[in-house]
Write an enzyme that holds these catalytic residues in place. Structure first.
Site, PDB file in Angstrom:
ATOM      1  N   ASP A 149       1.590  -1.440   0.164  1.00 26.53           N
ATOM      2  CA  ASP A 149       0.244   0.377   0.351  1.00 26.53           C
ATOM      3  C   ASP A 149       0.895   0.984   0.741  1.00 26.53           C
ATOM      4  O   ASP A 149       2.140   1.688   0.826  1.00 26.53           O
ATOM      5  CB  ASP A 149      -0.793   0.220   1.565  1.00 26.53           C
ATOM      6  CG  ASP A 149      -2.330  -1.079   1.790  1.00 26.53           C
ATOM      7  OD1 ASP A 149      -2.083  -1.577   0.480  1.00 26.53           O
ATOM      8  OD2 ASP A 149      -2.109  -1.130   2.307  1.00 26.53           O
ATOM      9  N   PRO A 192       2.071 -16.702  -3.248  1.00 23.04           N
ATOM     10  CA  PRO A 192       1.418 -14.658  -2.548  1.00 23.04           C
ATOM     11  C   PRO A 192       1.754 -14.221  -1.535  1.00 23.04           C
ATOM     12  O   PRO A 192       2.804 -13.133  -1.384  1.00 23.04           O
ATOM     13  CB  PRO A 192      -0.111 -15.015  -3.081  1.00 23.04           C
ATOM     14  CG  PRO A 192      -0.215 -15.998  -3.529  1.00 23.04           C
ATOM     15  CD  PRO A 192       0.884 -16.939  -3.138  1.00 23.04           C
ATOM     16  N   CYS A 382     -25.089   4.151  26.987  1.00 25.37           N
ATOM     17  CA  CYS A 382     -24.660   6.069  26.618  1.00 25.37           C
ATOM     18  C   CYS A 382     -26.497   6.011  25.778  1.00 25.37           C
ATOM     19  O   CYS A 382     -27.004   6.671  26.452  1.00 25.37           O
ATOM     20  CB  CYS A 382     -23.760   5.504  25.501  1.00 25.37           C
ATOM     21  SG  CYS A 382     -23.160   7.566  25.463  1.00 25.37           S
ATOM     22  N   HIS A 508     -19.033   4.026  28.365  1.00 24.98           N
ATOM     23  CA  HIS A 508     -18.881   2.866  27.927  1.00 24.98           C
ATOM     24  C   HIS A 508     -18.752   1.626  28.905  1.00 24.98           C
ATOM     25  O   HIS A 508     -17.317   1.487  28.786  1.00 24.98           O
ATOM     26  CB  HIS A 508     -18.629   2.977  26.447  1.00 24.98           C
ATOM     27  CG  HIS A 508     -18.884   3.448  25.885  1.00 24.98           C
ATOM     28  ND1 HIS A 508     -20.252   2.506  25.124  1.00 24.98           N
ATOM     29  CD2 HIS A 508     -18.986   4.614  25.494  1.00 24.98           C
ATOM     30  CE1 HIS A 508     -20.175   4.300  23.794  1.00 24.98           C
ATOM     31  NE2 HIS A 508     -20.406   5.247  24.838  1.00 24.98           N
ATOM     32  N   GLU A 510     -18.250  -1.564  27.759  1.00 24.71           N
ATOM     33  CA  GLU A 510     -17.611  -2.568  27.537  1.00 24.71           C
ATOM     34  C   GLU A 510     -16.041  -2.303  27.233  1.00 24.71           C
ATOM     35  O   GLU A 510     -15.473  -3.739  27.179  1.00 24.71           O
ATOM     36  CB  GLU A 510     -18.435  -2.268  26.458  1.00 24.71           C
ATOM     37  CG  GLU A 510     -18.131  -1.235  25.099  1.00 24.71           C
ATOM     38  CD  GLU A 510     -19.618  -0.277  25.622  1.00 24.71           C
ATOM     39  OE1 GLU A 510     -19.335   0.971  24.527  1.00 24.71           O
ATOM     40  OE2 GLU A 510     -19.852   0.003  26.870  1.00 24.71           O
TER      41      GLU A 510
END
Length: 534
Positions: A149, A192, A382, A508, A510
């Site tokens: 890239d 590859p 939230c 949050h 989590e």
């Protein structure tokens, strides 16, 4: 001992799980008693993912110090159980922003500013800073994207330079590459991967270890070929097969010798790893006898990565309660008061996650009403907490037009609103509360019972708050304020006491849940769902 640096790159295609590989290696090294930190380099020009669409980027993970970062940092924290920082997430945008600001300030004394050395020096500064601020024995740096890239080239050049500066005895290049399976025959091809390694060599980087990604077992002759053409020992061509569950990857890579090979290459004593607890957690996850079904009602249901940490935290709660959690991904735009019962009746719990914007909000409110009226365990996070307040205000407190001022500026009952000191700030993120904030829990609440302590710190990412104008009226109607900021100014948690389990939090949780240490609220939410099922 000198700090060791591991650089993780990806080859052939993106989406191979470099982040999981880096996180798994971090877990294996930490299990050997080494202090580990991990960082992610993202080549995009956004300064951070905070303003990027979930459809473009998925979840924005928030660190303790308030950095908005790539979702891979969530994997890092969950695997190595370390809180990362703003220095753990570096984008091209952040790098160029810092360099250009220094140029404008005259720091380069009128010199020509170039990719080399100025951009690469800034990238290296972040590499070294990650180790210095944590005192880590090992710094693992993942370079986003795929080798080849264009936008990744400055990062690859920077890690090449860094490896020279710290010494090759203190640095290791780990390349995660796809082993292609031919459709129809299933034959595995390594060509590859060979070309990807040669692309790295053309940039001055010799891979030391190649993780061979595949859905299938990789025969020794294929690994021998990779070793021959990529200039590495066969033992350093390590199978990285798709795991039954995410958290089994470290155990599989340990069985394939990754920890031993990395320690040998870096001159680290190969201590016996303590993976007892991790192995027990994986066994519990795989062998749970019962199941619960949780409806996740949100607006990005065709893109599960937008709620990645929430989904993982639900599974963590399942592990701790010895149940498997089946997530029913419910599009909130498809939910109404008229169909909520039919759509949600077979769920053991309902969770409404965070988000921004009015789209799908009324469906969230309909789902919350169903959970409240039918005694289904409910967890609002939230925006989910805010919509729970709106639903309660409308249906219980009699404020028929109650809403968030984010969605309706004409409502007479903006029960969710900007705080006075936020009004007039228009810069993106300018009114956001980001990162860890303290919260005082109210005695006698189920939230306090879950945490077991009355002062907690949780991570925030939001703009609007519970409006204090309506605080007394909502409390009188039966809404319990289970947590506030220590000064009492901001409402952080709401509960309903006459309900099996109904909790909404402004933060949050989590982001702080771990597979071997579920967040208390997710643990108790799943426990309530399991109780209803059994």
């Amino acid at each position: 001992m000198s700090t060791k640096y591991i650089f993780v790159t990806g080859g052939v295609v993106s989406g191979l799980g470099k982040g999981i590989a880096a996180a798994s290696l971090g877990r294996l090294l930490k299990a050997r008693g080494y202090k580990v930190t991990i960082q992610k380099f993202d080549p995009y020009l956004n300064v951070d993912p905070g303003t990027m669409s979930p459809y473009q980027h998925g979840e924005v993970f928030v660190t303790e110090d308030g950095a908005e970062t790539d979702l891979d940092l969530g994997h890092y924290e969950r695997f190595i159980d370390e809180n990362l920082t703003v220095h753990s997430s570096v984008t091209s945008g952040k790098v160029y922003w810092n360099v250009l600001n220094r140029e404008r300030s005259g720091d380069y004394l009128g010199g020509t500013v170039q990719v080399i050395p100025h951009i690469t020096d800034e990238i290296k500064r972040h590499i070294y800073l990650a180790g210095e601020e944590t005192g880590a024995d090992v710094v693992i740096t993942e370079v986003g994207g795929t080798v080849g890239d264009i936008e990744s080239q400055p990062f690859l050049e920077a890690i090449r330079q860094a490896a020279v500066e710290v010494g090759r005895e203190n640095s290791l290049f780990l390349h995660v590459s796809l082993i292609v399976s031919i459709p129809g025959t299933g034959e595995l091809k390594s060509k590859p991967t060979q070309h990807s390694a040669k692309e790295l060599l053309s940039l001055g980087i010799q891979p030391d270890v190649i993780l061979c990604r595949s859905d299938y077992d990789i025969p020794k002759d294929v690994r021998d070929k990779i070793a021959l053409f990529c200039n590495i020992p066969t033992e350093n061509a390590i199978p990285n097969r798709t795991a039954p569950i995410l958290y089994e990857v470290p155990l599989m890579l340990e069985a394939e010798g990754l920890g031993r090979v990395v320690c040998k290459r870096l001159g680290l004593p190969d201590r016996t790893p303590d993976l007892t607890g991790w192995r027990a957690m994986v066994d519990r996850a795989k062998n749970a006898k019962n199941r619960v079904k949780i409806a996740m009602v949100g607006k990005y249901m065709n893109l599960h990565d937008a709620y990645l940490s929430v989904a993982e935290a639900l599974h963590h709660g399942g592990i701790e309660n010895d149940v498997m959690v089946d997530i029913d991904w419910v599009d909130s735009e498809q939910i109404t008061d008229g169909n909520a019962a039919q759509r949600l009746r077979d769920c053991d719990g309902i969770l409404v996650p965070g988000g921004f914007g009015a789209r799908g909000a009324e469906g969230m409110i309909a789902a919350i009403r169903y959970a409240r009226e039918h005694s289904v365990p409910f967890f609002g996070i939230c925006l989910g907490m805010q919509m729970a307040v709106v639903e309660f205000a409308r249906q219980v407190s009699g404020m028929a037009d109650a809403n968030s001022s984010e969605f309706d500026l004409t409502t007479h009952h903006p029960v969710i609103d900007l705080m006075p000191d936020q009004v007039g700030i228009t810069a993106k993120g300018g009114t956001m509360r980001l990162g860890a904030c303290p919260c005082h829990l109210t005695p006698g609440t189920r939230t306090l019972a879950a945490y077991g302590e009355d002062l907690i710190r949780e991570r925030h990412r939001h703009r609007y708050e519970f409006s204090n104008t309506f605080r007394e009226e909502l409390q009188t109607s039966g809404l319990t304020l289970a947590g506030t900021s220590p000064d009492g100014r901001l409402v952080e948690i709401v509960e309903l006491q006459n309900h099996p389990w109904f909790v909404g939090v402004q933060f949050h949780p989590e982001f702080k849940s771990r597979p071997n240490k579920a967040h208390p609220l997710f643990r108790e939410f799943i426990r309530a769902a399991k109780k209803g099922r059994i």
